[in-house]
Scaffold this motif. Sequence first.
Motif, short mmCIF file in Angstrom:
data_model
loop_
_atom_site.label_atom_id
_atom_site.label_comp_id
_atom_site.label_asym_id
_atom_site.label_seq_id
_atom_site.Cartn_x
_atom_site.Cartn_y
_atom_site.Cartn_z
N LEU A 88 0.82 -1.20 0.00
CA LEU A 88 0.00 0.00 0.00
C LEU A 88 0.86 1.25 0.00
N VAL A 89 1.85 1.30 0.88
CA VAL A 89 2.69 2.48 1.03
C VAL A 89 3.43 2.81 -0.27
N GLU A 90 3.92 1.78 -0.94
CA GLU A 90 4.72 2.00 -2.15
C GLU A 90 3.91 2.51 -3.33
N ARG A 91 2.61 2.48 -3.25
CA ARG A 91 1.76 2.99 -4.33
C ARG A 91 1.67 4.51 -4.32
N PHE A 92 2.04 5.11 -3.20
CA PHE A 92 1.91 6.56 -3.06
C PHE A 92 3.27 7.24 -3.22
N THR A 93 3.20 8.52 -3.55
CA THR A 93 4.41 9.34 -3.63
C THR A 93 4.14 10.68 -2.95
N GLY A 94 5.21 11.40 -2.72
CA GLY A 94 5.09 12.76 -2.21
C GLY A 94 4.47 12.84 -0.83
N ARG A 95 3.64 13.86 -0.67
CA ARG A 95 3.01 14.16 0.62
C ARG A 95 2.08 13.02 1.08
N THR A 96 1.37 12.40 0.13
CA THR A 96 0.45 11.30 0.49
C THR A 96 1.24 10.15 1.10
N ARG A 97 2.37 9.82 0.50
CA ARG A 97 3.18 8.73 1.03
C ARG A 97 3.70 9.07 2.42
N GLN A 98 4.10 10.33 2.62
CA GLN A 98 4.59 10.74 3.94
C GLN A 98 3.48 10.60 4.98
N MET A 99 2.26 10.96 4.61
CA MET A 99 1.15 10.85 5.56
C MET A 99 0.84 9.38 5.89
N VAL A 100 0.92 8.51 4.89
CA VAL A 100 0.69 7.08 5.13
C VAL A 100 1.80 6.53 6.03
N GLU A 101 3.04 6.93 5.79
CA GLU A 101 4.16 6.50 6.64
C GLU A 101 3.95 6.98 8.07
N ILE A 102 3.52 8.24 8.23
CA ILE A 102 3.27 8.79 9.56
C ILE A 102 2.17 7.99 10.27
N PHE A 103 1.10 7.68 9.54
CA PHE A 103 0.02 6.90 10.13
C PHE A 103 0.51 5.52 10.57
N ALA A 104 1.28 4.86 9.71
CA ALA A 104 1.81 3.53 10.05
C ALA A 104 2.74 3.61 11.26
N LEU A 105 3.59 4.62 11.30
CA LEU A 105 4.50 4.78 12.44
C LEU A 105 3.74 5.15 13.72
N LEU A 106 2.67 5.92 13.57
CA LEU A 106 1.85 6.27 14.73
C LEU A 106 1.20 5.03 15.34
N VAL A 107 0.61 4.20 14.48
CA VAL A 107 -0.02 2.96 14.95
C VAL A 107 1.04 2.03 15.56
N GLY A 108 2.18 1.89 14.86
CA GLY A 108 3.25 1.03 15.37
C GLY A 108 3.82 1.52 16.68
N LEU A 167 7.79 12.88 11.00
CA LEU A 167 6.89 14.01 11.24
C LEU A 167 7.54 15.34 10.90
N PHE A 168 8.84 15.45 11.15
CA PHE A 168 9.56 16.69 10.88
C PHE A 168 10.16 16.73 9.47
N GLY A 169 9.65 15.86 8.59
CA GLY A 169 10.00 15.93 7.17
C GLY A 169 11.10 15.01 6.70
N GLY A 170 11.64 14.19 7.57
CA GLY A 170 12.70 13.28 7.17
C GLY A 170 12.14 12.06 6.43
N ALA A 171 12.96 11.49 5.57
CA ALA A 171 12.59 10.25 4.91
C ALA A 171 12.78 9.11 5.90
N PRO A 172 11.91 8.10 5.86
CA PRO A 172 12.09 6.97 6.80
C PRO A 172 13.47 6.34 6.65
N ARG A 173 14.17 6.22 7.77
CA ARG A 173 15.52 5.66 7.74
C ARG A 173 15.53 4.15 7.64
N TYR A 174 14.39 3.52 7.87
CA TYR A 174 14.34 2.06 7.79
C TYR A 174 14.14 1.59 6.36
N GLU A 175 13.84 2.49 5.44
CA GLU A 175 13.66 2.10 4.04
C GLU A 175 15.01 2.02 3.36
#
Length: 194
Positions: A88-108, A167-175
Motif C-alpha cells: 500500500l505504502v509504495e503505491r503513493f508518492t510525495g506528501r500522500t506517502r509521507q502521511m501514510v508513513e506517519i500513520f503507520a508509524l503512529l499505529v506502530g 513528522l519533521f520531514g525526514g525520509a524513513p531511515r528504515y527504508e
Amino acid sequence: MSTVDPRHSIFPEWLRKGLDGLYLVSGWLAGLFLIAIFLIMLALSAGRPLGIDVPAGDDFASWAMAASAFLGLAHTFRSGEMIRVGLLVERFTGRTRQMVEIFALLVGSAAALYFAWYAFDMNVTSWRFNDLAQGVIAMPLWIPQIGFSGGLIILAVAMTDELLHVLFGGAPRYEKPPAETAEEVIERAMQSGA
C-alpha cells in the motif's frame, strides 16, 4: 514536499549517537543471547550421553530465546530488516506517502508503547512479589523478564524516534534505497527468502 537529509536528526548529535548506540547494543545483546542458546543446547545435548545434567537448562534456553527475540527488535527495525508490508505504502508518492508513513508509524509506536508499558509493569510486579520460577532453579522471574520488557521498551523508543523524524520531514531511515542493478535485486531477493 521538502524533506530533510535522512542522515539529519531533529535531536542533538549526542542524543542521536546515544539512540543509535542503544539500538546497536540491543542488537549485539540479542546476538549474545543467541550464542548463549547455542551453548546451553550444546551442553544439554552433549551432557545427556555422558550423564551430565545441566540444571534448568531448558529454562535458561527459553529465557535466552525470549531475550534474543525482543532485544533484536529495535535493531532489526532501524536496519530496515523488519518484515514490512509495503504494497500500500509504495503505491503513493510525495506528501500522500509521507502521511501514510506517519500513520503507520503512529499505529506502530502506539502498539509498541502499549506492550512496553505492560511488559514493564509485569516486570515490576514480579519484582515486588518476589515471583520465582517454578523450575529446578528458583530464580526470581524479574531477572529473565528484563530482556523481554527491555527489548519492547527499546523498540518503542526506536519507533517513536522514527515517527518524530518522519513528522519533521525526514525520509524513513528504515527504508532501503531502491536497487540500482539487477545483481542488487537478485541479492535482496535471496536475502529475503523470496
